[in-house]
Every structure is written in structure tokens, then in C-alpha cells.
Motif scaffolding. Sequence first.
Motif, PDB file in Angstrom:
ATOM      1  N   UNK A 323      33.994 -63.953  18.213  1.00  0.00           N
ATOM      2  CA  UNK A 323      35.270 -63.353  17.835  1.00  0.00           C
ATOM      3  C   UNK A 323      35.203 -61.838  17.917  1.00  0.00           C
ATOM      4  N   UNK A 324      34.115 -61.264  17.413  1.00  0.00           N
ATOM      5  CA  UNK A 324      33.956 -59.812  17.468  1.00  0.00           C
ATOM      6  C   UNK A 324      33.857 -59.334  18.914  1.00  0.00           C
ATOM      7  N   UNK A 325      33.119 -60.067  19.746  1.00  0.00           N
ATOM      8  CA  UNK A 325      32.972 -59.699  21.154  1.00  0.00           C
ATOM      9  C   UNK A 325      34.330 -59.657  21.833  1.00  0.00           C
ATOM     10  N   UNK A 326      35.117 -60.707  21.647  1.00  0.00           N
ATOM     11  CA  UNK A 326      36.412 -60.792  22.324  1.00  0.00           C
ATOM     12  C   UNK A 326      37.394 -59.753  21.782  1.00  0.00           C
ATOM     13  N   UNK A 327      37.483 -59.623  20.465  1.00  0.00           N
ATOM     14  CA  UNK A 327      38.433 -58.666  19.879  1.00  0.00           C
ATOM     15  C   UNK A 327      38.089 -57.235  20.287  1.00  0.00           C
ATOM     16  N   UNK A 454      28.982 -65.446  26.826  1.00  0.00           N
ATOM     17  CA  UNK A 454      28.031 -66.546  26.876  1.00  0.00           C
ATOM     18  C   UNK A 454      26.914 -66.349  25.862  1.00  0.00           C
ATOM     19  N   UNK A 455      26.429 -65.119  25.754  1.00  0.00           N
ATOM     20  CA  UNK A 455      25.384 -64.839  24.765  1.00  0.00           C
ATOM     21  C   UNK A 455      25.902 -65.063  23.346  1.00  0.00           C
ATOM     22  N   UNK A 456      27.134 -64.634  23.118  1.00  0.00           N
ATOM     23  CA  UNK A 456      27.710 -64.828  21.787  1.00  0.00           C
ATOM     24  C   UNK A 456      27.851 -66.317  21.465  1.00  0.00           C
ATOM     25  N   UNK A 457      28.296 -67.088  22.479  1.00  0.00           N
ATOM     26  CA  UNK A 457      28.400 -68.531  22.267  1.00  0.00           C
ATOM     27  C   UNK A 457      27.036 -69.147  21.944  1.00  0.00           C
ATOM     28  N   UNK A 458      26.038 -68.761  22.779  1.00  0.00           N
ATOM     29  CA  UNK A 458      24.700 -69.293  22.546  1.00  0.00           C
ATOM     30  C   UNK A 458      24.183 -68.889  21.172  1.00  0.00           C
ATOM     31  N   UNK A 459      24.472 -67.659  20.803  1.00  0.00           N
ATOM     32  CA  UNK A 459      23.993 -67.183  19.501  1.00  0.00           C
ATOM     33  C   UNK A 459      24.642 -67.958  18.362  1.00  0.00           C
ATOM     34  N   UNK A 460      25.952 -68.180  18.467  1.00  0.00           N
ATOM     35  CA  UNK A 460      26.631 -68.895  17.387  1.00  0.00           C
ATOM     36  C   UNK A 460      26.152 -70.337  17.301  1.00  0.00           C
ATOM     37  N   UNK A 461      25.928 -70.929  18.514  1.00  0.00           N
ATOM     38  CA  UNK A 461      25.402 -72.286  18.492  1.00  0.00           C
ATOM     39  C   UNK A 461      24.009 -72.312  17.870  1.00  0.00           C
ATOM     40  N   UNK A 462      23.193 -71.314  18.274  1.00  0.00           N
ATOM     41  CA  UNK A 462      21.839 -71.249  17.721  1.00  0.00           C
ATOM     42  C   UNK A 462      21.867 -70.973  16.224  1.00  0.00           C
ATOM     43  N   UNK A 463      22.833 -70.151  15.800  1.00  0.00           N
ATOM     44  CA  UNK A 463      22.929 -69.837  14.377  1.00  0.00           C
ATOM     45  C   UNK A 463      23.318 -71.067  13.573  1.00  0.00           C
ATOM     46  N   UNK A 464      24.270 -71.847  14.105  1.00  0.00           N
ATOM     47  CA  UNK A 464      24.674 -73.078  13.425  1.00  0.00           C
ATOM     48  C   UNK A 464      23.503 -74.051  13.329  1.00  0.00           C
ATOM     49  N   UNK A 465      22.786 -74.188  14.450  1.00  0.00           N
ATOM     50  CA  UNK A 465      21.632 -75.067  14.431  1.00  0.00           C
ATOM     51  C   UNK A 465      20.559 -74.535  13.489  1.00  0.00           C
ATOM     52  N   UNK A 466      20.408 -73.200  13.491  1.00  0.00           N
ATOM     53  CA  UNK A 466      19.401 -72.593  12.618  1.00  0.00           C
ATOM     54  C   UNK A 466      19.721 -72.772  11.154  1.00  0.00           C
ATOM     55  N   UNK A 467      21.019 -72.702  10.814  1.00  0.00           N
ATOM     56  CA  UNK A 467      21.405 -72.918   9.425  1.00  0.00           C
ATOM     57  C   UNK A 467      21.019 -74.323   8.973  1.00  0.00           C
ATOM     58  N   UNK A 468      21.143 -75.268   9.914  1.00  0.00           N
ATOM     59  CA  UNK A 468      20.803 -76.645   9.549  1.00  0.00           C
ATOM     60  C   UNK A 468      19.301 -76.846   9.499  1.00  0.00           C
ATOM     61  N   UNK A 469      18.578 -76.158  10.380  1.00  0.00           N
ATOM     62  CA  UNK A 469      17.129 -76.395  10.476  1.00  0.00           C
ATOM     63  C   UNK A 469      16.317 -75.301   9.810  1.00  0.00           C
TER      64      UNK A 469
END
Length: 882
Positions: A323-327, A454-469
Motif C-alpha cells: 500500500x505504501x509503495x503504490x500510494x 513484486x518485492x512488496x508483495x513478496x515481503x508481505x507474503x513472507x511477513x504473514x508467513x513469518x507471523x505464523x511461523x
Amino acid sequence: MAVDARRAPFETLLEVASRVAAETDLRSALQALASCAAEAAGADLAVVRLPDPTGDLVARAVAPVGSAFAAEVAGSRAAPSTVGPDGVTEPTRRAAERARATLTVALPIVGGGRPPGCLELVRVGGELDADELAAAQFVAAEVALVVRALAEDGDGRGWSHRLELAGEALAAGGDAARAWLSAVRVVTEIAGGRSGLLWRVTGADLELAAAEGLVEGELDVARELAYEALAAPGALDLTARPALGAAISTVVLGRPPIGVLQLVHAEDAVPTATDLPALAAFAARATHALRAAGRADDLSSELDRTRALVEVVGEAISRLSLAHTLDTAVERIAELFRIGEVGVYLRDEGLLTAAAGRGLADGHEAVARELLAVALGPLRARTAVAVDVGSDEPVLAGVRTALANAGRPAAVGVPLHAHEETIGLLVAYPSRRLSEGDETLLASLGAQLAVAVQNARLHEQATQLGDALGGALASERQSARQLRALYEISRSFAQSLSLETTLEAVTKTIVDVLDVDAAVMRLPDERGDAFVPRVVHVADSRLAAAVRAILERPQPSPPRTSAPAMLDAAAAARVGGAHALLVPFLEKGSTAALLPITNGSELLAQLTILSLDPAAPIDDETLDTAGTIARQAALAIDNARLYQQQKAFAETMQQSLLPRERPDVPGLDVGTVYESAAQVDVGGDVFDFLELGDGRLAVVLGDVTGHGIDATADMAMAKFVFRSLAREHSEPSAFLAHANDVVVGEIAVGKFITMAYLLVGPGGDLLCAGAGHPAPRLVRPDGAVESLECGGLALGIDAPQTYEQVHAHLEPGAAVVLYTDGVIEARRERELFGTERLDAVLAEGHTLSAQALADAVVAACRGFSGGDLGDDCAIVVIKRAA
């Protein structure tokens, strides 16, 4: 009459004054004073320097006139910053040093509140005595008086001459950002104006750009006169009108005008008729300077925008938030390009949706969908697709309709590509068509934005996964390293199919991405009993020799396994070979790992990685990343290996159809070269020799259309035709006619064979005929190169055909050269090697042997094309012994 320095000072001054009194202008007076100074002080050089409007000290008079010493510094200019502590300027100091002078003196010239000048004296031998110094000081004082007296009318030309010099200085350059203010200040001061104004033309309006000494009430009157001057016809409008108890001179700067310059004079200082042309000349030079300032400002603006674009990317990805990247991107793009409507659209399962936007109104989604359709379809080669409602490209009809329905005049779409996937679209809706430079900048920003998204998407996905793991950051870092390594390996494989290049790229990427100290890639030997090192890469060049001594050793063939494994001291000793040499390092904290590279059924290679620093060990994360890289590397290595095998097979097939031995004909030297193109398929070039019963040598060189198995079959047919017909129909014209009859019936429709046929006799008699083939080159003993023009229709197109033959004589030391079109069509970008370069190589190498000359031609082609040949090259050289 020389001035005697030993006379009383008043006598010296009287002599100087009498000389000056005889002159009528400042230049002549200064020259007389310089001559007096040189005579009075016994100097080898006297220079009178006065400041010009820019502040530089200019040599206005030099004595003795006509001497080489004086000629060296005449007219020289010195900036105040180059004046030494003794007051001597740099040009005079350099001249004195070259003459090995023992004395340099600078006496100040000050008076009338003007910037100081100086009188410089240079003497090759001896010092000044008290009388000589006093006489020189008198002359310096006299110079100040003369300048004050005569400079008021500027050499008799009013302030026009000084204005001319100021205009030249202003036009020569300066501080571009202050050009407008400098122009009005200079002209106001020199021309003695009460005040000055400089208007900038912006469309049909005037904007006050700079003013000097402006009095209340003058602005409106001056503006009215400026508008009148702009409306006046002609290239230049110059007026002097009374207003507010003053006179206003108005000058239009340039046509088309960029500005208007005005001077306000007191009633007792109205410019004369001789002053106005000088003001016009100053205006012309000022126009040049202001235009240059404008261009400099435009360039500076472009640089600022480019820098700002880079900052956009940095700011957008600073938080790794989508969101920050796009805005951030949307806001900064709108600000930088002064566009009210900007949108970023992302694709999700084939649907395009607005992810961020500014000022977007109804209908923008339809415009974006149409833009993406053409950007992925007929206009996919463009980095940006620009369209306005008035354009007429047929493929943009849908976009124009969507624009019209949305009530927008124009749009620019930039597809967002990441990892060979189109992830979205950046769309700007300007009020007018953007310039080409703006489109290029927008496309560049789009490319960077795609990576950021793409990096932001990957980061958010990684962050979500990281929060779980509980390991988000480590996972993100690992993914980034894997992507980088895979990209580097894929890029190296795409750029080259060479096995060595691929191995080097994989090994270097492993070291760089995993941050280990060394890596070695081993491949099985011919028997498969051992794995031998093919590439070793060491990160620190200081450790390279020692590490290579250990790693550059063969390793026994390992057991089949597909899993990476850590090597501790016990495991390394058990594996043995080069790995056993690592045991002392592993016992002290170093770490190593063994990675098999397999295609699933075969162990292709073995990769060993080593980290010597106990503080940076190879851990499970590193090993996992290395395993991912190894799987990608297996594909690249397997493909490169298969490519080399196929290429070797193709070359073997090709070589089997070429003569195994060169003919041994007395008096003739034969050289041949066949170089295949950088491709796997078999080419279509063929040549052959046949020694006839009468002692003559028949030579044929042909080029079959196409590549691959069909070309191989046609090559075999061409060789059979030559062997079967040359003895029965040895004359070139007869041979080609009969060969064409055979080929027409055997070759596929639409295919053909070009061919050149030579018949060389023992005495140098040469017969030649050609069928659509490049003309052979005849190289004379003196290096002159001629073309043997023997053209005819290529074989296999139509029958019957007749072919003319050309007769020539091969002198002792001469050579005839046959070649295929791959030689002259070798490319460097769009430029061909061509026959002119071929002839130059042949002329330069005319003394070489036949084989050396053939090798020189191929080497020249390779050098011209940058290494790889785009097509097969076949060359045959027949040279008669000298």
C-alpha cells in the motif's frame, strides 16, 4: 628619445606627460605609457593591465612593441584569483619564468574609485634602483590619471564600448541561474541608467524577471512600453520615450522574443544615437546568454526529475509495504509530471483492478483494460503505450473509444513486468500528450515500480508467513537470495550455451549469494571413476592460491544421492579425496557442505562450498538455499552439456562430408577452413577437390539453403554430383549446366544450391564459372585483388541453364580465393563484413601461405562479429608457388 631614470623625478614625469599629451585616445595613451615605463625602469617587459567589466585584468598595452617577450603576453587575461602575493598575474609570471628573469614587479594603478589595475615590470638581469622604481611609480600614477580622464568617454565612444565588452562577457557564459539578474545589473551600471528592468516572455504575457533600482510608478509605464515593443514589427524594436520625467529605452530580446530589456535614464542622461546600437548589440549577446541559461535550467530540471524518480523508488520500497509503495508512487508521479490523474492497476487471477490512484474519475477502469490488452498484444514491444483521442493507429481504436467515453484527452500506459510476468499496469491521464522524454522516464519508473511492487508483495507474503511461523524476516531474506541466485544462473544460461560459462556462472553465484568463501564444481571424468574440478571460485583473492591448492584436486565418485549434506570433520575424512584435506579446517570451526547436482536420473556434477570463518558458518538456511540453487543449476548444466554434445555431433556430420585431405598438386598450395555458426544444426556449406587425369585440379565450393538433416542430404547430393560429373564434364560451364539438370530433379521445390567451380592447370591457367555464388577473388603477387565475375542462376531453380566461364591466369605467387556468403555477411550489429574488408585482408596477407591466408580471413570475420559467427563460413585458397 629615451626617458633617463637618473634625472629628477619631475623631469621624468614631464617626459611621460608630454608623450601622453600627444595621444588622442586611451589605447594610444596607454601604449605610450607602457613604452615610457619600460625605458624609465630599464625593463625588458612592461605591461599595463586594467580590469574589464568581468573583473579580469587584461593586458591593454605592452612594451617594447614588436618584441617576442611582449607578443607572448599581449592581450592576455588574468582572473583576480590567479594574481600572486606580489601582485604579478599568472600570464606575466609564466613569461618571466620562461625567460629566466631575475625581477618581476607589479605597481598598483588606483584612482577614481575604479577597480585597481597594475603596471607589471620584468627584467632579465639586475634589480631596480631607487630612481628607476620612482620613475615606474610616476608612470603608474600617470596611467591612473589617463584612465580616469579618457575612460569617461570610453576611447571616445561613450559607454557603448564598455557595454559591448560587458555584452561579450555576459554571452561568454557565467552563472546561468543568475543570468537574468546579471544582465540587468550590468547594463544598468555601465549605461548609467537610473534603473533597469528585464521582462520574461511567457506565452502572450510578460513576467518581471529582474529589476535594478526601480522607482515607484515606473513599473506600469515600463510594462506598457514593453508590450508595445513586442507588438512592433521587425527583428528589433529600440525606442526612447519620455515618461515620469525620464527616458526609457526598450529593447526586445530575440525573435521570437524571450524577453524585453528596459533602461530608465534621467532627463540629463538620455542615450545618444551612437549609444542605442551598442544597447542593441548588448541585447543580442544577452539573448544568447539567457537562452543558454534557459537550456541549462532545462537540463538541470531533467536531472532533478531523474534524481527525483530514483528517490521515488527508494521512498516507495523503504517500508516494503504494498500500500505504501503504490500510494507513494502515485503521489510522486502526479507531482513530478504535473498530472492530476494517475492509477496503478494490479492483475489477480487474470482480472485487472485499481490498487491505488489519485484523481481517478468514472471510466478509468475501461481505459486501463484496453491499454493492457494492446500492451500485451500487438504493442507488446513498447515499454509505454501513449494514445490520445486524436490519434489514428488502428490497434488503439478500443483505447480511444474508452478515453472518449471517460471524457479524457490522453493516456499513457506502462505495463509492470516482474520475472517475465505482467503483474499490472501504471496509467497516467495527462491533459496533453507527454513528450518522448517524459514517456521514457515514466517507462523507467514503471520498470522500477514493478520490482518494488513484486518485492512488496513478496515481503508481505513472507511477513504473514513469518507471523505464523515466527521467522518472517529470515524467510524473506532466504527467498530474496534464492531469487537472486536463480536469476543470475538463468541469465547466464540465456546469454551463453557454453558449458564452461554456465559452470563459472553457477559457481560464482553460489559464492556471492550464499556469502561463502569458496566453491568448487566437479564433473565426472571420461570413465566416470572420479569427479575432477572444472571451476573453482574463491571470494578473497588473497586466499585464492592456498584454497585452490586444496580444492583443485579430484574426488572419488560419490554414492548417488540427491540431498545436500553438511561436511563435518568425520564426514570429510570418510568421503576422502580432496575433502579429507579440509579436516584440519573443519576441526577449527570452518564449515563445508556437499551438494550433488542431478537431473533425477544422473549425477551431473558435485558442488562443494566452504566457509572458513567460524563466525559465519554454513547453516541449515544456507544449505536449503544452496539446494534450491543446485536444482536450478542442474537444468542449466544439463542443457549446456546436451547442447555441446549436439553441437559436436552436428560438426562431426558436417566434417564427414568435407574432404579429409587436401590435394597434393605440384606447384599449387591449397588451404581450407570451415567454421560452423554458433548453432546446433548442421550447416549447408560444402567444398571438394578432384585431380583430373590431365593434371588439372577441379575445385568446387557450394552453399545449400537451410540447416539440419535436409541440408545434410543436399550437401551429400552436391558432393556426389561433383564427383560424378567433374571427370566427364570438366569444363566449368559444362559442369554447372549438367549439375543443374541433376539438382533440379533431386532438390525440393523452393530450395537451391549456389556453387562456384574452378579448374586450375599446372601452368596457372584458370577457368571459373559460378551459379549464384559470391564471385571468387584473384589475389595478384603484388597484393592487388580482383573479382572473377562469373555469375549465373543458382542450381535447382530452373532447367536447362547455360553458364559462362571466365578465363584468367594464376601467376607465380598469385592466389584465387573461394568463399561462402557467411564470410561477407558476418555482422556487427547492422553492419556487414563485406567484400571491401575481405579484399583488405587478402591484400594484407598476399604473401602468406594458402592455409595461413584462409585462417586470416576467418579470424578477421570473428573479430569483426565479436567472436560468434552468425552463419557457416567455408573458404578455399589455391595459391601458385612463386
